[in-house]
Scaffold this motif. Structure first.
Motif, PDB file in Angstrom:
ATOM      1  N   GLY A 160       0.826  -1.196   0.000  1.00  0.00           N
ATOM      2  CA  GLY A 160       0.000   0.000   0.000  1.00  0.00           C
ATOM      3  C   GLY A 160       0.860   1.245   0.000  1.00  0.00           C
ATOM      4  O   GLY A 160       2.097   1.185   0.019  1.00  0.00           O
ATOM      5  N   GLU A 161       0.195   2.401  -0.024  1.00  0.00           N
ATOM      6  CA  GLU A 161       0.908   3.666  -0.020  1.00  0.00           C
ATOM      7  C   GLU A 161       1.438   3.942   1.380  1.00  0.00           C
ATOM      8  O   GLU A 161       0.721   3.795   2.374  1.00  0.00           O
ATOM      9  CB  GLU A 161      -0.022   4.795  -0.468  1.00  0.00           C
ATOM     10  CG  GLU A 161       0.706   6.104  -0.701  1.00  0.00           C
ATOM     11  CD  GLU A 161      -0.220   7.172  -1.267  1.00  0.00           C
ATOM     12  OE1 GLU A 161       0.157   8.366  -1.206  1.00  0.00           O
ATOM     13  OE2 GLU A 161      -1.319   6.820  -1.735  1.00  0.00           O
ATOM     14  N   VAL A 162       2.702   4.358   1.447  1.00  0.00           N
ATOM     15  CA  VAL A 162       3.378   4.545   2.733  1.00  0.00           C
ATOM     16  C   VAL A 162       3.127   5.955   3.259  1.00  0.00           C
ATOM     17  O   VAL A 162       3.355   6.955   2.559  1.00  0.00           O
ATOM     18  CB  VAL A 162       4.890   4.301   2.584  1.00  0.00           C
ATOM     19  CG1 VAL A 162       5.615   4.599   3.882  1.00  0.00           C
ATOM     20  CG2 VAL A 162       5.159   2.859   2.137  1.00  0.00           C
ATOM     21  N   ALA A 163       2.641   6.045   4.494  1.00  0.00           N
ATOM     22  CA  ALA A 163       2.486   7.338   5.152  1.00  0.00           C
ATOM     23  C   ALA A 163       3.779   7.764   5.819  1.00  0.00           C
ATOM     24  O   ALA A 163       4.178   8.932   5.762  1.00  0.00           O
ATOM     25  CB  ALA A 163       1.363   7.279   6.173  1.00  0.00           C
ATOM     26  N   SER A 164       4.428   6.838   6.500  1.00  0.00           N
ATOM     27  CA  SER A 164       5.716   7.120   7.132  1.00  0.00           C
ATOM     28  C   SER A 164       6.462   5.826   7.343  1.00  0.00           C
ATOM     29  O   SER A 164       5.847   4.745   7.448  1.00  0.00           O
ATOM     30  CB  SER A 164       5.535   7.846   8.467  1.00  0.00           C
ATOM     31  OG  SER A 164       4.954   6.990   9.417  1.00  0.00           O
ATOM     32  N   THR A 223      10.811   7.207   4.566  1.00  0.00           N
ATOM     33  CA  THR A 223       9.480   7.265   3.953  1.00  0.00           C
ATOM     34  C   THR A 223       9.564   7.429   2.444  1.00  0.00           C
ATOM     35  O   THR A 223       8.907   6.690   1.688  1.00  0.00           O
ATOM     36  CB  THR A 223       8.672   8.437   4.554  1.00  0.00           C
ATOM     37  OG1 THR A 223       8.685   8.339   5.973  1.00  0.00           O
ATOM     38  CG2 THR A 223       7.249   8.423   4.046  1.00  0.00           C
ATOM     39  N   GLU A 224      10.343   8.392   1.987  1.00  0.00           N
ATOM     40  CA  GLU A 224      10.389   8.712   0.554  1.00  0.00           C
ATOM     41  C   GLU A 224      11.213   7.715  -0.239  1.00  0.00           C
ATOM     42  O   GLU A 224      11.263   7.799  -1.470  1.00  0.00           O
ATOM     43  CB  GLU A 224      10.966  10.120   0.364  1.00  0.00           C
ATOM     44  CG  GLU A 224      10.190  11.222   1.070  1.00  0.00           C
ATOM     45  CD  GLU A 224       8.742  11.293   0.586  1.00  0.00           C
ATOM     46  OE1 GLU A 224       8.523  11.101  -0.629  1.00  0.00           O
ATOM     47  OE2 GLU A 224       7.850  11.519   1.421  1.00  0.00           O
ATOM     48  N   TYR A 270       1.215   2.521   6.903  1.00  0.00           N
ATOM     49  CA  TYR A 270       0.443   2.833   5.697  1.00  0.00           C
ATOM     50  C   TYR A 270      -0.497   3.988   5.983  1.00  0.00           C
ATOM     51  O   TYR A 270      -0.767   4.348   7.136  1.00  0.00           O
ATOM     52  CB  TYR A 270      -0.351   1.603   5.251  1.00  0.00           C
ATOM     53  CG  TYR A 270       0.503   0.446   4.772  1.00  0.00           C
ATOM     54  CD1 TYR A 270       1.255   0.554   3.610  1.00  0.00           C
ATOM     55  CD2 TYR A 270       0.534  -0.754   5.476  1.00  0.00           C
ATOM     56  CE1 TYR A 270       2.029  -0.516   3.153  1.00  0.00           C
ATOM     57  CE2 TYR A 270       1.295  -1.824   5.029  1.00  0.00           C
ATOM     58  CZ  TYR A 270       2.045  -1.707   3.868  1.00  0.00           C
ATOM     59  OH  TYR A 270       2.803  -2.757   3.426  1.00  0.00           O
ATOM     60  N   ILE A 271      -1.071   4.547   4.897  1.00  0.00           N
ATOM     61  CA  ILE A 271      -1.948   5.705   5.072  1.00  0.00           C
ATOM     62  C   ILE A 271      -3.242   5.348   5.795  1.00  0.00           C
ATOM     63  O   ILE A 271      -3.922   6.232   6.320  1.00  0.00           O
ATOM     64  CB  ILE A 271      -2.269   6.371   3.712  1.00  0.00           C
ATOM     65  CG1 ILE A 271      -2.901   5.371   2.737  1.00  0.00           C
ATOM     66  CG2 ILE A 271      -1.024   7.001   3.112  1.00  0.00           C
ATOM     67  CD1 ILE A 271      -3.393   6.023   1.456  1.00  0.00           C
ATOM     68  N   ASP A 272      -3.559   4.044   5.857  1.00  0.00           N
ATOM     69  CA  ASP A 272      -4.758   3.659   6.605  1.00  0.00           C
ATOM     70  C   ASP A 272      -4.481   3.465   8.093  1.00  0.00           C
ATOM     71  O   ASP A 272      -5.367   3.092   8.859  1.00  0.00           O
ATOM     72  CB  ASP A 272      -5.384   2.395   6.016  1.00  0.00           C
ATOM     73  CG  ASP A 272      -4.460   1.172   6.137  1.00  0.00           C
ATOM     74  OD1 ASP A 272      -3.358   1.300   6.740  1.00  0.00           O
ATOM     75  OD2 ASP A 272      -4.831   0.097   5.637  1.00  0.00           O
ATOM     76  N   GLY A 273      -3.217   3.716   8.507  1.00  0.00           N
ATOM     77  CA  GLY A 273      -2.853   3.611   9.908  1.00  0.00           C
ATOM     78  C   GLY A 273      -2.298   2.269  10.312  1.00  0.00           C
ATOM     79  O   GLY A 273      -1.748   2.129  11.418  1.00  0.00           O
ATOM     80  N   SER A 274      -2.407   1.255   9.474  1.00  0.00           N
ATOM     81  CA  SER A 274      -1.849  -0.057   9.797  1.00  0.00           C
ATOM     82  C   SER A 274      -0.330  -0.025   9.631  1.00  0.00           C
ATOM     83  O   SER A 274       0.223   0.821   8.915  1.00  0.00           O
ATOM     84  CB  SER A 274      -2.446  -1.137   8.904  1.00  0.00           C
ATOM     85  OG  SER A 274      -2.157  -0.878   7.539  1.00  0.00           O
ATOM     86  N   THR A 275       0.355  -0.928  10.326  1.00  0.00           N
ATOM     87  CA  THR A 275       1.809  -0.957  10.290  1.00  0.00           C
ATOM     88  C   THR A 275       2.328  -2.340   9.959  1.00  0.00           C
ATOM     89  O   THR A 275       1.646  -3.347  10.185  1.00  0.00           O
ATOM     90  CB  THR A 275       2.413  -0.510  11.639  1.00  0.00           C
ATOM     91  OG1 THR A 275       2.001  -1.427  12.653  1.00  0.00           O
ATOM     92  CG2 THR A 275       1.988   0.891  12.003  1.00  0.00           C
ATOM     93  N   VAL A 276       3.541  -2.351   9.433  1.00  0.00           N
ATOM     94  CA  VAL A 276       4.250  -3.590   9.214  1.00  0.00           C
ATOM     95  C   VAL A 276       5.700  -3.344   9.613  1.00  0.00           C
ATOM     96  O   VAL A 276       6.225  -2.246   9.446  1.00  0.00           O
ATOM     97  CB  VAL A 276       4.150  -4.038   7.738  1.00  0.00           C
ATOM     98  CG1 VAL A 276       4.766  -2.994   6.803  1.00  0.00           C
ATOM     99  CG2 VAL A 276       4.838  -5.393   7.540  1.00  0.00           C
ATOM    100  N   VAL A 277       6.332  -4.362  10.189  1.00  0.00           N
ATOM    101  CA  VAL A 277       7.715  -4.227  10.653  1.00  0.00           C
ATOM    102  C   VAL A 277       8.595  -5.214   9.899  1.00  0.00           C
ATOM    103  O   VAL A 277       8.312  -6.425   9.884  1.00  0.00           O
ATOM    104  CB  VAL A 277       7.833  -4.470  12.173  1.00  0.00           C
ATOM    105  CG1 VAL A 277       9.277  -4.270  12.627  1.00  0.00           C
ATOM    106  CG2 VAL A 277       6.910  -3.529  12.936  1.00  0.00           C
TER     107      VAL A 277
END
Length: 957
Positions: free
Chosen positions: A134-138, A182-183, A229-236
Motif C-alpha cells: 500500500g501507499e506509505v504514510a511514514s 518514507t520517501e 500505511y496511510i490507513d494507519g496499519s503498520t508492518v515491521v
C-alpha cells in the motif's frame, strides 16, 4: 520581534536521540525590547497544533536557555512545538514550529542480532527484499551495525551521516540510529542492504601493538524498519535469519590503514546469517551527533615532486577523504596515499608511524564517483598513483567531515598572521571533533585523549555549539569510570590504553561539564555528569588519604606539563614543573568545581563537603609550595600560571606571584615555555593581572617557540609540538609530530576573552550576563569578534585611530546584560552613542584608570581619548631590534646615516644574529659597552621623536 534558533536539547529538530529530560531553548532577536516578560510553550502531535498535549500557559518564569518539558514521551512519536514571547516594550511574537521525534524508548525490538556466515575478516553486505502492499504514510528504520555500517534502501543511501553507530565504550552501551526512509520506499518490492566495516569495534586500533577485535570479533546487525500505511496499519521488517549476506566490494580496511575497494568484484554467492548473542540490554538511542560532510574544498595544485611523484595539494590540512570521478579502464588500480607535509619537495608520511593511510581503488571500466566507506584520513597532501592520463584537480573534491556542530564564534584582527592562527585553531577543532575529541587524526591514534579535550574545551564552546558533542563524550567518560572506582582513563573510550588517573587528563571529568554549563546555562549537563565529577574527586581523595599525603596529591602516574620546554631532561616530555604541585593544583580545582556543581543542583551538604576539601587542599599547597614570605618555590611559567588561575595563592602574596610570573617571562626572553597544562591559562592569567602587553607579546612572537612560528612556516592547523617542523622545513626528529593536534589552539579562548573581551560569568551562565573587558594593544590596530551565544548574538570590536583614540562597538542581545570595563579611560570624557556619559542614561563609575559601565540589550558605540599614550614614540631607549624592523625608520635615509655612526660593527657582519643576541637591549643601554657617542644618541632622540606617529605605528590617519 523574531524568535530563532529553536533547539531541543540544543539540537535542531533531533530525530531518534536519547532525550532523557527534554529541554527547549530559543533566541529572541530583531526587537528594541530589553527583556522578556513572559513566554508560553505549546507541544502538539500535529503541525497544525490541533492536538496539543502540553500548554505551559503564559508564564513569567520561562527561561529561554532551558525549559524542561514535564510530559512523558511515547515511543516513535514526532512532537511539534513552538514558543510565544512577550517583551517589556510590548513586542510579541510566536516562533515557527520546531519538532523532535523519539526513538524506540522502552519498546522491545522485533529484530534479531544477525551475524553473517562468512570469514570474520570479510566485509559483508546484509540485506533482504520485502513487499509493501500500500501507499506509505511514514517509515522509520532503527539500526545498529557493528563495527560501522551504511544503509541503503532501494540503492539510495539512508541519511547523510557516516561512521554510524559511531565510537563509544561498546562494552557498556550500543547506540542505534533512526532514519526517515518514507520517501525511499515503494508500493511493491523493496530492497534493504546494509554494509558493515571494522571501525574501532573490531578493526586495528589502540596502543599495545594496535590490536584488532578490541570490543568484538565479528560483524553484527540489528534492524527494525517500521512502515505505517496511510490507513494507519503498520508492518515491521526486521533483521532475522531470512536475511542473507554477500561479500562487499570493500575488500579490507580499518581506521589506520585505510581501505581497499574492488569495483570489479561481483559476489555471485549469497550466504546465510545466524543469530548473534549481543543481547539488547546495552542498546540506547543515539547520543552522538551525526558525522557529516561539513565542507567541500578543491585541491589548489598538482605537484610533480623531485622524486617523480604526482601529489595533490589541498591547501589545507583537513580530515575526511578525497571524492574523485574516474573513467579508468577495467582493472586499473588507483592508489591514494595521504600525508601532512612535504620533505625536500617530496611526499612524506613517516610521522603517521604505522598507519598506511591509503585508499586503493580497482576500477571496473565504468564512470564512477568514488569515496571510502569506513575510514577517514588527516592530510593536506595526497600522492596519486595509477591515475590513467593527466591528473586534473577538477576530478577531485576534498570532503571535510566532522560532527554536525554549528559554528558560532569568529574573530578577525588587523594582523593576517593572527587571523590565520585563529583559523588554524578552528580547523583543528573541525578536524578533531569527529564524534570523539581526538588528539590527532592522521596517524595510528585517532583516540579521545582526555587531556587534549579538557584544555581545549573552553575554546571549543566559543567556536561551536558543543553541548551535544560533550554530552555524549561525558556520558562515555562516566561509563568508563563505573568499573574503575571513579578513575578516569587517559582516553575515552578507553580501548586498550592502560594509563589513566593523571592530573589534567582525568580532570576532564570536572572541567568539561563545568565549561559546558558556563557557556550554555543548562544545568542538565551537570545533572548528567555529577556522578562522574564526584566519582573522580572521590578517587583522588581516597588516593590522598591512603597515602597519608595531608590533602596533597602525590601518588600515581601523571603526564605533567606535557611537551613543555623547561624540563631538565631533554628526552622527557613532562616539562619542568613539579608534578606533585600540578596534581595537587588540579585536586583543588576539581574539588572546587564539584562543590560549585553540587550547589547549583541543590546538594548543599555535598557542596559544603567538597568546598571544605578544596580549601584544605589549598592550605596544604600553601604549606608545601610557598615560603612564609609568599615566594612560590617552583620557578616555572606553568607553576605561576596555575597558582594564579586555580586560586592557590594567599591574597597577601598575590602581587608577589604575579610579579614572579612577569620576571620569569623576562628571564625567558618573553617567550613561552609552557606545555599542555600551562599554555591554556598563561595568556589569560597575564591579562587578568595587568600584563596584557606580555600576553600580546606571546601572541605576536613569530620565532620559536610561539604560535606564529608555525603560521610563518605555512601551518594551516595547530601542531603537537611547538616545533614539529624546524625552521629549515624539516620535520622534528624527536618524533610525535602530529600537525593537526588542537591543544595549543586554546589560545583562541584568550582571544575571545581578552582581545575581544567577551567573558561568560558563573552567576548568570549561558551568556545571560557577561563581563565585556576588551584589552586593546597598538600592535593590533583593530579587532572584532562575534559569538552566537546561547542567549543571542554578541559583537565586540575596537580600533585605534591614527591619533591614538579608542573606539568600541558592542552588541548585547535581548535578555542579556553586560558589565563593561574599559581600560585607560576617564569616564567623564567618554562619548556613548554620540552623547556624553551624563546624557546617555547609562550607569557608570570610575575605578582607577578603568571605566565601569552597566549595559543592557542594544548596540553601543563608545569613543574616548585614552589616559595613557597608545601611540608608540621612538627614542634611543627603544629596543634596537624594534627600530630595525620599522619601515618609518628604515626609509629615513638621514636618520639611518646618523644611526650608522653608533651602530656596533658586529651589526654589519650578521645583523640578524646580533639583534637576536641582544634581545630587548636599546642603543642607549648598549652605549657604555660599545663606547657610543652620547651626543649622537641625543641627536637620534630628536630625529626619532620627530617621526610621524601614524607612520611609526603603521596606522592610517
Amino acid at each position: 520581534m523574531k524568535i530563532i534558533r529553536l533547539k531541543t536539547n540544543r539540537m535542531t529538530n533531533p530525530l531518534g536521540f536519547t532525550l532523557d529530560k527534554t529541554r527547549f531553548s530559543y533566541v529572541v532577536t530583531e526587537t528594541e525590547a530589553k527583556n522578556q516578560t513572559a513566554a508560553r510553550y505549546e507541544v502538539s502531535l500535529d503541525e497544525a497544533f490541533s492536538n496539543v498535549i502540553y500548554d505551559s500557559g503564559k508564564r513569567d518564569d520561562i527561561d529561554s536557555l532551558a525549559f524542561e518539558l514535564p510530559t512523558e514521551l511515547q515511543p516513535r512519536t514526532r512532537y511539534y512545538w513552538h514558543v510565544e514571547v512577550w517583551a517589556d516594550n510590548g513586542d510579541h511574537a510566536v516562533s515557527e514550529t520546531a519538532w523532535f521525534e523519539t526513538a524506540k524508548l522502552d519498546e522491545p525490538w522485533n529484530g534479531l542480532w544477525i551475524v553473517p556466515d562468512l570469514d570474520k575478516d570479510v566485509h559483508p553486505v546484509l540485506g533482504r527484499t520485502f513487499e509493501l502492499t500500500g501507499e506509505v504514510a511514514s517509515a522509520r528504520a532503527y539500526v545498529c551495525g557493528l563495527g560501522l555500517y551504511e544503509m541503503q534502501v532501494n540503492g539510495v543511501k539512508a541519511g547523510d551521516e557516516y561512521f554510524a553507530p559511531h565510537f563509544n565504550a561498546y562494552q557498556k552501551w550500543l547506540q542505534y540510529q533512526t532514519y526517515d526512509v518514507t520517501e525511499m520506499l515503494f508500493n511493491g518490492e523493496n530492497q534493504v542492504s546494509i554494509s558493515l566495516g571494522n571501525g574501532l569495534y573490531k578493526g586495528r586500533f589502540g596502543f599495545d601493538g594496535h590490536a584488532a577485535e578490541l570490543y568484538g570479533s565479528e560483524f553484527a546487525l540489528l534492524c527494525d524498519i517500521v512502515v505505517t500505511y496511510i490507513d494507519g496499519s503498520t508492518v515491521v521488517i526486521s533483521s532475522d535469519r531470512s536475511w542473507t549476506a554477500t561479500k562487499s566490494k570493500v575488500m579490507s580496511g580499518n581506521l589506520y590503514d585505510g581501505e581497499v575497494y574492488d569495483a570489479t568484484f561481483e559476489s555471485s554467492e549469497s550466504f546465510a546469517v545466524r543469530e548473534g548473542n549481543l543481547g539488547y540490554e546495552r542498546l540506547k538511542a543515539r547520543l552522538s551527533l551525526p558525522v557529516v560532510v561539513k565542507q567541500e574544498i578543491t585541491p589548489i595544485e598538482v605537484i610533480h615532486t623531485p622524486a617523480g611523484e604526482t601529489v595533490l595539494d589541498m591547501g589545507q590540512n583537513m580530515v575526511g577523504w578525497l571524492r574523485f570521478r574516474t573513467y579508468a579502464p577495467n582493472g586499473t588500480v588507483i592508489r591514494l596515499q595521504h600525508g601532512e607535509v612535504l620533505q625536500d619537495g617530496n611526499f612524506y608520511r613517516e610521522n603517521l608511524r604505522t598507519a598506511k593511510a591509503e585508499y586503493i581503488y580497482k576500477a571496473d571500466g565504468q564512470e564512477a564517483v568514488v569515496r571510502p566507506y569506513f575510514t577517514f584520513y588527516g592530510f593536506r597532501y595526497v600522492k596519486v598513483e595509477g591515475w590513467p592520463g593527466e591528473l586534473s584537480i577538477e576530478d577531485f573534491t576534498g570532503c571535510v567531515i566532522y560532527s554536525d556542530l554549528e559554528e558560532i564564534g569568529t574573530i578577525e584582527t588587523s594582523d593576517p598572521n593572527v587571523n590565520r592562527l585563529f583559523q588554524n585553531a578552528l580547523w583543528g577543532q573541525r578536524g578533531n571533533f569527529l564524534d570523539l575529541p581526538t588528539d590527532c587524526n592522521q596517524r595510528d591514534e585517532k583516540m579521545g585523549w582526555t587531556g587534549d579535550a579538557q584544555v581545549f574545551s573552553g575554546t571549543a564552546c566559543f567556536n561551536m555549539d558543543s553541548y551535544g558533542f560533550y554530552r555524549k563524550y561525558g556520558y562515555d567518560m562516566g561509563k568508563e569510570q563505573e568499573d574503575r572506582g571513579g578513575w578516569v582513563p587517559s582516553v575515552v573510550p578507553a580501548v586498550n590504553v592502560k594509563t589513566g588517573g593523571s592530573s589534567a587528563w582525568a580532570d576532564a571529568a570536572t572541567i568539561i561539564p563545568w565549561n559546558v554549563y558556563l557557556h550554555y546555562g543548562d544545568k542538565a549537563i551537570l545533572e548528567q555528569q555529577f556522578d562522574s565529577m564526584k566519582g573522580w574527586v572521590d578517587y583522588i581523595i581516597r588516593s590522598d588519604e591512603q597515602a597519608g599525603s595531608r590533602r596533597l596529591w602525590t601518588t600515581g602516574f601523571h603526564f605533567g606539563d606535557w611537551l613543555a620546554l623547561d624540563g631538565s631532561d631533554p628526552g622527557s616530555s613532562m616539562g619542568g614543573t613539579d608534578i606533585d604541585f600540578i596534581a595537587s593544583a588540579y585536586y583543588r580545582h576539581s574539588s572546587q568545581l564539584v562543590a560549585k556543581a553540587a550547589r547549583i543542583l541543590g546538594k548543599s551538604e555535598l557542596a559544603e563537603y567538597y568546598g571544605r576539601i578544596s580549601d584544605e587542599v589549598k592550605a596544604a599547597i600553601e604549606d608545601e609550595f610557598f615560603s612564609k614570605n609568599g615566594r612560590l618555590t617552583i620557578n616555572t611559567q606553568t607553576a605561576f600560571t596555575i597558582a594564579l588561575h586555580m586560586d592557590l595563592v594567599p591574597d597577601a602574596f598575590r602581587a608577589r606571584i604575579v610579579e614572579g610570573l612577569r620576571n620569569r617571562l623576562h628571564l625567558d626572553r618573553k617567550h613561552l615555555k609552557t606545555g599542555f597544562v600551562g599554555t591554556p591559562y598563561l595568556s589569560r592569567v597575564l591579562s587578568e593581572n595587568g600584563f596584557s602587553d606580555l600576553a600580546y607579546t606571546l601572541l605576536l612572537n613569530d620565532d620559536y617557540p610561539s604560535w606564529l612560528y608555525a603560521v610563518k612556516l605555512g601551518a594551516t592547523t595547530i601542531w603537537e609540538r611547538w616545533n614539529s617542523i624546524l625552521p629549515d622545513g624539516k620535520i622534528n626528529p624527536m618524533g610525535m609530530n602530529s600537525l593537526n593536534h588542537y591543544a595549543y589552539g586554546s589560545i583562541a579562548e584568550w582571544m575571545y576573552r581578552s582581545i575581544a573581551g567577551i567573558n561568560p560569568t558563573e552567576d548568570a551562565p549561558g551568556f545571560r550576563r557577561v563581563l565585556l573587558s576588551p584589552q586593546p594593544d597598538l600592535r593590533l590596530k583593530w579587532a572584532k569578534a562575534q559569538i552566537q551565544s546561547a542567549v543571542g548574538l554578541y559583537e565586540s570590536e575596537w580600533s585605534i585611530s591614527g591619533e591614538g583614540h579608542l573606539s568600541y562597538r558592542f552588541v548585547i542581545p535581548f535578555g542579556a546584560t553586560a558589565s563593561v570595563k574599559l581600560p585607560d579611560s576617564d569616564i567623564t570624557t567618554m562619548i556613548i552613542n554620540g552623547q556624553e556619559i551624563g546624557e546617555s542614561g547609562i550607569e557608570g563609575m570610575q575605578e582607577g584608570d578603568k571605566s565601569l559601565l552597566e549595559l543592557t540589550s542594544g548596540v553601543y558605540e563608545i569613543k574616548y581619548v585614552p589616559t595613557k599614550e597608545y601611540m608608540k614614540r621612538f627614542s634611543s631607549k627603544t629596543p634596537l631590534a624594534e627600530l630595525m624592523r620599522n619601515e618609518a625608520v628604515l626609509r629615513n635615509e638621514s636618520l639611518m646615516d646618523l644611526m650608522k655612526k653608533v651602530l656596533p660593527r658586529r651589526m654589519e657582519h650578521n645583523p640578524d644574529e646580533f639583534l637576536t643576541a641582544i634581545g630587548d637591549a636599546s642603543l642607549r643601554s648598549l652605549s657604555g659597552h660599545f663606547q657610543m657617542d652620547t651626543g649622537v644618541l641625543d641627536q637620534l632622540d630628536e630625529r626619532l621623536n620627530a617621526l610621524p606617529l601614524n607612520e611609526v605605528n603603521n596606522i592610517e590617519k
